[in-house]
Scaffold this motif. Structure first.
Motif: not given
Length: 908
Positions: A483-505
């Motif tokens: 994970k440390s080798r990833l672009d921080p901006q791309v990693l932030g987008i993915i983590e925030s989007s995953l948080d939204k998808l965890t609330k899906r029905d």
């Protein structure tokens, strides 16, 4: 007196007839009427004479003084136009290979009938290419290439043997297509040699100029039948000739130019639906091999996209409205031909076959197999990302419920193209999951873009989110992911989007997103040791990809010549750029294994790579070369050792003044040991004894069959020619040095390399090696006087010359060597050379000895003049060594005398 052989008698009669009729036809002293009648008779003689006897007679008459100059000029014109005769190209090749000095058959091959033709050497091949590839001044290029093209293309068919196919491929590839004046589209060379093959596979937009259906102009044409543009036999012939040309010579640039326009046609022909075995062997297999060669040479993801988008290509220039298409016909789909799709104004879709979904599914595995054999892992990953990105964009635009305002009409996407892309993406995901994860940064960037646009989409449209989650899961679960080798901006987008998808029905989406979020959060703690290694740079990744690709091109057994040449070129580029990913010991071993290859193009490129490596790794390269040249285990052939000697020579010249120290000492000692007479090779001695026993047994069997001595059935040689042939045979046989001694050719090569080393840096070799080398040469000239040792004596004389040149160069440069060439030693060497010049049985050795004696005398005279220094450059003669005369005082005295009045003195 022995009667001349019939062949020689007929040749002599032909020469007399040529001189007689030529005198009548071109004698400037004759009348116009006699010359006109003589030219007709002379022309009739040329027409009815066969090509090979004519060339043999003309070649003899071309010798100086054989015929008058005015006749010789006309005979030269006739000889240069021989390739334009119906059998002129092959006759020219056979004649050159039979008379060229380098094509002499070896003694070991002389007793075997030459069923495969002449012994073709690189020197003879170059001469043949010069005679055929370039048009003479008396004809235009259009006339020349139109006259020889049909013969050249027929020789590509391979019916006259694979050797002639390679020869013609070399002449076309390097002699004709290797020059700008004849290789550009529209030039006579390209028009008459390339277009007859290319247009039979992919007809031009304007149509073919010739009628390939076999229907005459006055015959009735059935308009209800399809018009055939290219018949089956013509298509098979074109593919066979193109395949022979591509795989028979190592010209990657020409292969790209020939195959690039045929990318889709070759794909269509290689993936015909249910072809018969005969059709598969004649069309599908060679087309697939040509396509694989092109993809290897142009290993770029950009070449894959056209294949995916045109998976169901059937022909034509216009993909949506093809002008022609490939159609399988005959019993059991045994033939394929190119059919006109627009005759009589027929509707397009009525005549062009449409590819079915079943055929698309059949072509996908074939495409994946082609990708696997031609693309590297990085290229496969890049192509997958590009293809997936295009598909995702088109899928987002076609999302239901979206309102799109279009300012201009846009063509609807082809459903079969979309289906093809989806099928290929699914197959690549299943088969190349590990390879696709080799570039996680690109895949995660694409997944983040998808999540940004799809995370807030309605819950009944989670297809795009499912694709993005699959991509993230494929990358994150690969061993070694950090994970440390990833672009921080791309990693932030993915983590925030995953948080939204965890609330899906949707349970599947939310559960998968939650698992991936937890895995991303604790991924570095699962493999803590991996993170300590530094991440490779982009250049290292690219160089590693290039290096792996180059090694695969070289080491694969089925790699054709242009692909292997491309692999060697890639390694050369990495060496020039000083790439850190290179495995130097591995490359040196790989290049050494390639030196045993019989192909000259491989050997020349390998020698070039050795010279490039020597600049940074001189000790490793010279040690590898000298080990193979000395060959202590007796595993290399003579030809292979000679090639290593040539490589060592060029490496030494490349090193220049850096060839010194331990490296120069090791090389010099090894070369002296090989060049001396003390070398013994026990394995070679056993092999020679075995071959001698076999030869005697064969000779005894032949004598028993003839009940006596085996007669010489050759009737085309005179007694003088037979005697000369026997002498040459004894010399060549003596090179092998019976009783296990070192081969004479290897010893001569060692002396030549040692002489070049002296001229390169004599100080690096040191006085002991130089003195031993000169003593060895003098001993060789005095003791080894056999006729077969002539090449060895020549090399010894030239080494003495190299020694004198090296001393002179050091003197001119003002270098102090710490040793020299004393007067006593000069006298000994000069005395030996004069004796050799007067008594040796080899004329070339005598001439070399005279030349070196003259050069040695000149060098001794030049030694009387002091070397130039920065203070006296360009001042001419300053002082004479050994005399007290000062030219400066003489000049001042003469100038003073000239300014004063004359004076008369009485002298006793």
């Amino acid at each position: 007196m022995d009667q001349a052989p019939p062949a020689k008698q007929s040749r002599q009669k032909l020469m007399e007839a040529i001189m007689d009729l030529g005198n009548r036809a071109y004698n400037p002293d004759s009348s116009d009427e006699l010359r006109a009648r003589g030219q007709r008779e002379f022309g009739d003689l040329m027409q009815r004479t066969k090509t090979l006897p004519l060339m043999a007679a003309l070649n003899i008459l071309m010798r100086p003084g054989s015929v008058p100059q005015w006749l010789r000029a006309n005979l030269v014109d006739i000889l240069t136009l021989v390739p334009l005769r119906p059998d002129g190209v092959r006759a020219t090749l056979e004649f050159v290979f039979s008379v060229h000095p380098s094509s002499t058959v070896k003694v070991s091959e002389a007793a075997v009938p030459q069923k495969k033709g002449a012994n073709i050497t690189q020197e003879a091949l170059k001469m043949a290419a010069q005679l055929i590839a370039a048009p003479p001044a008396s004809v235009t290029p259009e006339t020349w290439y139109s006259g020889i093209s049909s013969q050249m293309l027929e020789l590509l068919d391979g019916t006259d043997g694979p050797e002639l196919t390679k020869v013609v491929s070399y002449i076309i590839g390097f002699g004709i297509f290797g020059r700008k004046a004849t290789s550009a589209p529209g030039t006579p060379g390209w028009r008459h040699l390339a277009e007859p093959m290319l247009t039979r596979i992919k007809p031009p937009p304007s149509g073919l100029g010739t009628n390939t259906t076999g229907v005459g102009q006055d015959e009735v044409v059935d308009l209800s039948r399809e018009r055939v543009l290219v018949a089956h036999n013509d298509l098979v012939t074109a593919i066979r000739r193109l395949h022979s040309l591509v795989v028979s010579h190592p010209n990657p640039g020409l292969c790209k130019r020939l195959l690039s326009p045929l990318l889709l046609p070759l794909w269509a022909l290689s993936s015909l639906h249910q072809p018969s075995p005969s059709l598969s062997d004649a069309v599908c297999t060679p087309a697939l091999e040509l396509l694989r060669i092109h993809l290897r040479l142009v290993s770029s993801p950009d070449t894959l996209l056209p294949l995916v988008q045109n998976l169901g290509y059937v022909g034509g220039w216009d993909k949506h409205s093809p002008e022609w298409f490939y159609k399988t016909t005959g019993q059991g789909q045994g033939q394929v031909q190119i059919v006109d799709a627009k005759q009589l104004g027929t509707s397009l879709n009525g005549g062009v076959p449409q590819v079915t979904l079943q055929e698309i599914e059949e072509r996908v595995p074939r495409l994946l197999e082609l990708i696997t054999s031609a693309f590297s892992d990085a290229d496969i990953s890049t192509a997958f990302v590009d293809l997936l990105g295009r598909w995702l964009k088109s899928a987002q635009k076609s999302r239901p419920g979206d309102i799109a305002v279009r300012q201009e009409p846009v063509s609807e996407p082809n459903p079969m193209v979309q289906i093809s892309e989806v099928k290929v993406l699914q197959a690549m995901t299943d088969k190349f999951s590990e390879k696709l994860a080799s570039q996680p940064r690109h895949i995660l960037e694409l997944a983040s873009q998808v999540l940004v646009t799809s995370a807030d989409a309605p819950e009944d449209d989670d297809d795009m989110n499912g694709v993005a989650l699959s991509l993230i899961n494929m990358v994150v679960t690969v061993p070694g992911f950090q994970k440390s080798r990833l672009d921080p901006q791309v990693l932030g987008i993915i983590e925030s989007s995953l948080d939204k998808l965890t609330k899906r029905d949707d349970v599947n989406i939310s559960r998968t997103a939650n698992n991936l979020a937890l895995l991303l959060r604790y991924r570095d703690e699962i493999d803590p040791d991996v993170g300590s290694t530094a991440a490779p740079t982009s250049r290292q990744i690219e160089d590693r990809k290039t290096y792996t690709l180059a090694r695969s091109y070289i080491t694969q057994q089925d790699s054709p010549p242009p692909v292997r040449m491309e692999g060697l070129s890639l390694i050369s580029s990495l060496i020039v750029s000083h790439s850190p990913v290179l495995d130097i010991p591995g490359i040196i071993v790989l290049m050494s294994s390639l030196m045993s290859d019989a192909e000259d193009y491989i050997n020349l490129q390998v020698i070039k790579i050795f010279t490039l490596l020597a600049s940074r790794h001189p000790k490793s390269v010279t040690k590898e070369l000298i080990d193979h040249f000395v060959d202590p285990k007796e595993t290399e052939s003579v030809d292979s050792r000679l090639r290593f000697g040539e490589a060592l020579l060029q490496v030494i010249e490349r090193l220049g003044e850096t060839f010194s120290g331990e490296t120069a000492q090791q090389v010099g000692e090894a070369l002296l040991s090989v060049a001396s007479r003390r070398g013994h090779r026990p394995k070679t001695e056993v092999k020679q004894a075995r071959e001698e026993r076999q030869r005697k047994m064969k000779h005894q069997e032949a004598g028993d069959a003839w009940k006596g001595e085996v007669p010489d059935l050759s009737d085309e040689t005179t007694a003088e020619e037979k005697a000369r042939t026997e002498i040459l045979a004894q010399i060549v046989e003596g090179w092998e040095s019976k009783r296990g001694a070192e081969d004479v050719r290897i010893r001569a090569s060692a002396l030549s390399v040692l002489g070049s080393a002296m001229e390169t840096d004599i100080a690096g070799l040191g006085p002991s090696l130089v003195s031993a080398a000169v003593d060895l040469c003098v001993s060789t000239l005095q003791l080894e006087r056999d006729p077969e040792k002539g090449i060895l004596r020549r090399a010894a004389i030239l080494l003495v010359m190299s020694f004198v040149r090296a001393l002179d160069s050091a003197k001119q440069a003002g270098r102090r060597l710490g040793f020299g060439f004393g007067l006593a030693a000069q006298d000994d060497v000069a005395r030996t050379l004069r004796y050799v010049a007067d008594t040796d049985n080899d004329g070339l050795v005598q001439q070399h000895a005279r030349d070196v004696v003259e050069s040695l005398d000149n060098w001794q005279m030049a030694g009387l003049v002091p070397a130039e220094t920065p203070g006296n450059q360009g001042a001419g003669l300053m002082k004479l060594a050994g005399l007290t005369v000062d030219p400066d005082k003489i000049a001042s005295f003469l100038s003073a005398s000239a300014s004063s009045r004359p004076r008369i003195e009485e002298i006793k």
